[in-house]
Structures are given as structure tokens and as C-alpha cells.
Scaffold this active site. Structure first.
Site, PDB file in Angstrom:
ATOM      1  CB  CYS A  65      43.043  36.700  37.809  1.00 41.71           C
ATOM      2  SG  CYS A  65      44.493  37.773  37.736  1.00 41.71           S
TER       3      CYS A  65
ATOM      4  CD  GLU B 189      38.909  38.639  37.361  1.00 40.47           C
ATOM      5  OE1 GLU B 189      38.878  39.883  37.407  1.00 40.47           O
ATOM      6  OE2 GLU B 189      39.823  37.962  37.903  1.00 40.47           O
TER       7      GLU B 189
ATOM      8  NE  ARG C  36      40.189  42.315  49.546  1.00 36.37           N
ATOM      9  CZ  ARG C  36      40.624  42.011  48.328  1.00 36.37           C
ATOM     10  NH1 ARG C  36      40.911  42.980  47.473  1.00 36.37           N
ATOM     11  NH2 ARG C  36      40.772  40.738  47.973  1.00 36.37           N
TER      12      ARG C  36
ATOM     13  CB  CYS D  67      45.011  42.222  36.077  1.00 38.81           C
ATOM     14  SG  CYS D  67      45.103  40.594  35.294  1.00 38.81           S
TER      15      CYS D  67
ATOM     16  CD1 TRP E 178      47.950  35.759  19.962  1.00 35.74           C
ATOM     17  CD2 TRP E 178      46.345  34.528  20.914  1.00 35.74           C
ATOM     18  NE1 TRP E 178      48.382  34.447  19.981  1.00 35.74           N
ATOM     19  CE2 TRP E 178      47.414  33.670  20.548  1.00 35.74           C
ATOM     20  CE3 TRP E 178      45.216  33.984  21.526  1.00 35.74           C
ATOM     21  CZ2 TRP E 178      47.383  32.307  20.799  1.00 35.74           C
ATOM     22  CZ3 TRP E 178      45.178  32.616  21.751  1.00 35.74           C
ATOM     23  CH2 TRP E 178      46.260  31.794  21.397  1.00 35.74           C
TER      24      TRP E 178
END
Length: 250
Positions: A49, A51, A77, A83, A122
Site C-alpha cells: 500500500c 502508506e 477520491r 487497510c 509484533w
């Protein structure tokens, strides 16, 4: 948001209402206010992505601590939310970074950790249990933060540097945390003992010498390097501080 929009508008490979490989742009602001951009690379195997591309670009250019991040879709947009994979990456590496997300009331920013409530982080060493401190905004939890380039760390620690000149970055008298955007981040506790408001044109040689320079002209030139749009009529704050803990904490 504007940098992300400009980036994807300049580099998208898809027309309006078309699918493409590059349809989203992202921008991240580092702790020292530098900004870095990236675009997504769609692939059926899970291409990155925008980002994550922007975060990689920031790291490649020396940024270690991040303030905020945003993604924007092509062709107007607007802001798009991260995500699930991106949200987990944000929590794992930059849990107190702010993320600009779309809402019915317009864009707003939230802590990265708040995008995945009660999550586990993590690390290369494995999964960690829930850490409540992840959900504390470092800008508001504790004394105010004053951020520095890591090259000033030793001078501040030793007491050789006790002043900093700030533009549109207000400080306040009293306890403060001096945060150096190193890897890992270093924090020194301090006391802000004085704040002088003045125009850039009124900075003195004494102000410059407190910054490790010689003349006011050199200080003004150095400030221009940080703030390219700075004018002589703009107001800055000359902040005087005293470090409480000369050892600091990583």
C-alpha cells in the site's frame, strides 16, 4: 494531505473510474517535520500500500520517528483509511503516530494504536502482550514535548546548548521533555525557564551563539534551512531551557 494528493495525481496510471497499478498516494511527516511520499504498487500477491511505500522512503532518507501519515485516492477520491495490514504495521512500529482517516464529519487524526484496540504488538523477538502505554498520546501524556534533531543531543546533554529558536512550534514555561529523533528515540527531562517572542529580523548575535553559531545572520540562514518560507517579519520563539537529567532515557 496535499502532498499525498499531488503525488498520486502526478503519477497515477489510471483514468477516472479505471483500475490501475498506482491509484493511491500517501505522505508521512517525520518528527523533524520533513515529509515523504509514496504511491501504492498493486499486485495480486499483495503489493504494498502507499502508506508502507511512504514509510520506506522516509526510513531510506534518515527519518526514524514519525508524527503522522495519510493516504489519498486518485482523481479527487479524498482521504482513504488504512487497510488491516497497514494498521498492524503502524501499531508494531509507530504506535503513537497519528493517522488521518475519513469520517462522516470529514478527515480527523487518531493514534495508530487506536485503530486496532486491544491489539498485541509484533516485534522481531515475537508477540508482546497488551501494553496500555501504547494508547497514550505522547504529545499530551506528560510534560510538553520539544523535538530536536539528534545532532544536538550531546550539546544539550552537556549543557553547551541551552536555547532553541522555534517557528510555529510553541513552548511553555515549566517542565518539558526534550525528544531527539534518533534510533532509538532519546528523551531528556528539562525545565523551560524563558521564552522570548521576537521577529526573525530582531534575532541577535547572542541568540546565534547560544545555538552554536556566530552571528544573527548565520542563525537566520540556518532557520531558513528548516523553514524555507520564513520571512524577516515572521515571529519566532527563543526558548531557554535547563536539562534536569543529563543522562536521558532511550
Amino acid at each position: 494531505m496535499e502532498l499525498a494528493r499531488r503525488t498520486i495525481d502526478a503519477h497515477t496510471d489510471a483514468g477516472p473510474d479505471e483500475d490501475g497499478i498506482h491509484t493511491t498516494g500517501a505522505a508521512v511527516m517525520a518528527a523533524d517535520y520533513r515529509m515523504f511520499a509514496g504511491v501504492n504498487l498493486y499486485h495480486f500477491t499483495g503489493g504494498p500500500c502507499a502508506e508502507l511505500v511512504a514509510l520506506g522512503a522516509a526510513r531510506a532518507q534518515g527519518a526514524r520517528q514519525m508524527r503522522c501519515i495519510v493516504a489519498v485516492g486518485n482523481h479527487g477520491r479524498g482521504v482513504t483509511g488504512p487497510c488491516g495490514r497497514d494498521r498492524q504495521v503502524f501499531v508494531d512500529y509507530y504506535p503513537t503516530m497519528r493517522v488521518i482517516v475519513p469520517t462522516p464529519a470529514g478527515p480527523r487524526s487518531v493514534l495508530a494504536a487506536d485503530l486496532r484496540p486491544l491489539t498485541q504488538r509484533w516485534t522481531p523477538e515475537g508477540m508482546n502482550g497488551l501494553d496500555p502505554s501504547l494508547y497514550q498520546d505522547p504529545e499530551t501524556a506528560g510534560p510538553p514535548i520539544i523535538r530536536f534533531n539528534p545532532r544536538y543531543l550531546e550539546d544539550v546533554r552537556s549543557g553547551a546548548k541551552t536555547k532553541t529558536t522555534r517557528f510555529r512550534d510553541p513552548a511553555q514555561l515549566g517542565p518539558a521533555r526534550l525528544v531527539f529523533a534518533s534510533d532509538p528515540e532519546v528523551v531528556l527531562t528539562a525545565e523551560v525557564t524563558g521564552i522570548r517572542h521576537c521577529r526573525v529580523s530582531d534575532l541577535t548575535d547572542q541568540d546565534a551563539q547560544a545555538e552554536g553559531l556566530t552571528t544573527a545572520a548565520e542563525l537566520r540562514e540556518a532557520l531558513k534551512g528548516h523553514y524555507p518560507d520564513l520571512a524577516g517579519t515572521d515571529e519566532v520563539d527563543v526558548v531557554t531551557f535547563q536539562v534536569d537529567d543529563r543522562t536521558g532515557a532511550a
